[in-house]
Scaffold this motif. Sequence first.
Motif, PDB file in Angstrom:
ATOM      1  N   SER A  44       0.837  -1.207   0.000  1.00 40.10           N
ATOM      2  CA  SER A  44       0.000   0.000   0.000  1.00 40.10           C
ATOM      3  C   SER A  44       0.870   1.254   0.000  1.00 40.10           C
ATOM      4  N   ARG A  45       1.984   1.223   0.731  1.00 43.55           N
ATOM      5  CA  ARG A  45       2.898   2.371   0.713  1.00 43.55           C
ATOM      6  C   ARG A  45       3.471   2.576  -0.688  1.00 43.55           C
ATOM      7  N   HIS A  46       3.845   1.483  -1.327  1.00 39.58           N
ATOM      8  CA  HIS A  46       4.423   1.561  -2.670  1.00 39.58           C
ATOM      9  C   HIS A  46       3.403   2.139  -3.663  1.00 39.58           C
ATOM     10  N   ILE A  47       2.164   1.689  -3.580  1.00 45.32           N
ATOM     11  CA  ILE A  47       1.109   2.215  -4.459  1.00 45.32           C
ATOM     12  C   ILE A  47       0.901   3.703  -4.188  1.00 45.32           C
ATOM     13  N   SER A  48       1.021   4.104  -2.929  1.00 45.21           N
ATOM     14  CA  SER A  48       0.780   5.502  -2.555  1.00 45.21           C
ATOM     15  C   SER A  48       1.916   6.432  -2.963  1.00 45.21           C
ATOM     16  N   GLU A  49       3.027   5.878  -3.381  1.00 47.80           N
ATOM     17  CA  GLU A  49       4.188   6.706  -3.723  1.00 47.80           C
ATOM     18  C   GLU A  49       4.375   6.898  -5.227  1.00 47.80           C
ATOM     19  N   VAL A  50       3.541   6.269  -6.028  1.00 43.05           N
ATOM     20  CA  VAL A  50       3.687   6.383  -7.477  1.00 43.05           C
ATOM     21  C   VAL A  50       2.344   6.701  -8.125  1.00 43.05           C
ATOM     22  N   ASN A  51       2.406   7.335  -9.274  1.00 44.79           N
ATOM     23  CA  ASN A  51       1.207   7.626 -10.039  1.00 44.79           C
ATOM     24  C   ASN A  51       1.356   6.943 -11.399  1.00 44.79           C
ATOM     25  N   ASN A  52       1.546   5.638 -11.341  1.00 45.24           N
ATOM     26  CA  ASN A  52       1.787   4.837 -12.529  1.00 45.24           C
ATOM     27  C   ASN A  52       0.904   3.600 -12.424  1.00 45.24           C
ATOM     28  N   ILE A  53      -0.182   3.608 -13.191  1.00 50.81           N
ATOM     29  CA  ILE A  53      -1.189   2.547 -13.080  1.00 50.81           C
ATOM     30  C   ILE A  53      -0.606   1.138 -13.230  1.00 50.81           C
ATOM     31  N   PRO A  54       0.206   0.838 -14.243  1.00 52.33           N
ATOM     32  CA  PRO A  54       0.735  -0.534 -14.345  1.00 52.33           C
ATOM     33  C   PRO A  54       1.532  -0.947 -13.102  1.00 52.33           C
ATOM     34  N   HIS A  55       2.329  -0.017 -12.574  1.00 42.88           N
ATOM     35  CA  HIS A  55       3.119  -0.332 -11.380  1.00 42.88           C
ATOM     36  C   HIS A  55       2.206  -0.485 -10.158  1.00 42.88           C
ATOM     37  N   GLN A  56       1.193   0.359 -10.047  1.00 42.13           N
ATOM     38  CA  GLN A  56       0.234   0.257  -8.947  1.00 42.13           C
ATOM     39  C   GLN A  56      -0.516  -1.076  -9.009  1.00 42.13           C
ATOM     40  N   ARG A  57      -0.893  -1.466 -10.200  1.00 46.33           N
ATOM     41  CA  ARG A  57      -1.627  -2.728 -10.358  1.00 46.33           C
ATOM     42  C   ARG A  57      -0.750  -3.932 -10.008  1.00 46.33           C
ATOM     43  N   GLU A  58       0.528  -3.825 -10.299  1.00 50.25           N
ATOM     44  CA  GLU A  58       1.457  -4.910  -9.950  1.00 50.25           C
ATOM     45  C   GLU A  58       1.490  -5.115  -8.431  1.00 50.25           C
ATOM     46  N   HIS A  59       1.589  -4.016  -7.694  1.00 48.54           N
ATOM     47  CA  HIS A  59       1.596  -4.114  -6.230  1.00 48.54           C
ATOM     48  C   HIS A  59       0.218  -4.464  -5.682  1.00 48.54           C
ATOM     49  N   PHE A  60      -0.822  -4.061  -6.397  1.00 50.02           N
ATOM     50  CA  PHE A  60      -2.176  -4.388  -5.967  1.00 50.02           C
ATOM     51  C   PHE A  60      -2.402  -5.902  -5.989  1.00 50.02           C
ATOM     52  N   ALA A  61      -1.785  -6.591  -6.935  1.00 48.49           N
ATOM     53  CA  ALA A  61      -1.908  -8.053  -7.010  1.00 48.49           C
ATOM     54  C   ALA A  61      -1.355  -8.701  -5.741  1.00 48.49           C
ATOM     55  N   SER A  62      -0.181  -8.257  -5.316  1.00 45.57           N
ATOM     56  CA  SER A  62       0.416  -8.778  -4.085  1.00 45.57           C
ATOM     57  C   SER A  62      -0.439  -8.391  -2.877  1.00 45.57           C
ATOM     58  N   LEU A  63      -0.878  -7.150  -2.847  1.00 49.48           N
ATOM     59  CA  LEU A  63      -1.735  -6.647  -1.767  1.00 49.48           C
ATOM     60  C   LEU A  63      -2.998  -7.501  -1.664  1.00 49.48           C
ATOM     61  N   SER A  64      -3.604  -7.803  -2.797  1.00 50.18           N
ATOM     62  CA  SER A  64      -4.846  -8.592  -2.820  1.00 50.18           C
ATOM     63  C   SER A  64      -4.631  -9.996  -2.277  1.00 50.18           C
ATOM     64  N   ASN A  65      -3.555 -10.637  -2.683  1.00 53.17           N
ATOM     65  CA  ASN A  65      -3.276 -11.995  -2.202  1.00 53.17           C
ATOM     66  C   ASN A  65      -3.024 -12.021  -0.706  1.00 53.17           C
ATOM     67  N   ASN A  66      -2.279 -11.046  -0.210  1.00 53.69           N
ATOM     68  CA  ASN A  66      -1.989 -11.008   1.224  1.00 53.69           C
ATOM     69  C   ASN A  66      -3.216 -10.647   2.047  1.00 53.69           C
ATOM     70  N   LEU A  67      -4.028  -9.729   1.555  1.00 53.22           N
ATOM     71  CA  LEU A  67      -5.244  -9.370   2.282  1.00 53.22           C
ATOM     72  C   LEU A  67      -6.200 -10.566   2.327  1.00 53.22           C
ATOM     73  N   TYR A  68      -6.316 -11.257   1.228  1.00 49.97           N
ATOM     74  CA  TYR A  68      -7.141 -12.469   1.183  1.00 49.97           C
ATOM     75  C   TYR A  68      -6.688 -13.464   2.263  1.00 49.97           C
ATOM     76  N   THR A  69      -5.389 -13.712   2.327  1.00 46.71           N
ATOM     77  CA  THR A  69      -4.845 -14.663   3.304  1.00 46.71           C
ATOM     78  C   THR A  69      -5.169 -14.223   4.729  1.00 46.71           C
ATOM     79  N   LEU A  70      -5.003 -12.929   5.013  1.00 46.35           N
ATOM     80  CA  LEU A  70      -5.270 -12.417   6.362  1.00 46.35           C
ATOM     81  C   LEU A  70      -6.752 -12.516   6.707  1.00 46.35           C
TER      82      LEU A  70
END
Length: 166
Positions: free
Chosen positions: A88-114
């Motif tokens: 979430s910090r990484h997504i908040s530091e960039v304004n680049n949709i492809p890069h944000q989406r890349e981190h969102f994938a990891s964020l989604s998997n980890n949130l699901y697990t939690l």
Amino acid sequence: MKTLKNTLFAILAVVLLTANAKAQDKALNAPVNTMITDYLALKDALVTGNGAAAEAKAKTLLSSIRTVPKTGLTTNELAILLKLEFDSRHISEVNNIPHQREHFASLSNNLYTLIKKLKVNNIVLYRQYCGMTRRYFLSESDKGKDPYMGMANCSKVTETLPAAKK
């Protein structure tokens, strides 16, 4: 007499552990559900392809992740929280949709697990899979829009996380 004493001790231990688990669930309920709400807002910003909005929503999500109480969480759950903070910090530091989406994938998997481990979500969540990007995300709808492609009905539900019983 010794058997009765051991049985009573075992019953008392179970009652105390159950009470402690319920108290932990209550302490986690509001912060985790705020985190879920903020995650869904970030997902919606990514659906629209708005990098600035995703950046702002990720900052809000980061704040809510940091409010989750750490006491009573396992080492694995704490590690997941750190990964959620990182993405979430990484997504908040960039304004680049492809890069944000890349981190969102990891964020989604980890949130699901939690969420799957803690079982304190107040709403039904759907784990969806985008076949085009081979990535997962969570949605409050079984017909959610895909944050990776920005399209409706191009993902499929792979699992339903029911709302926690109160």
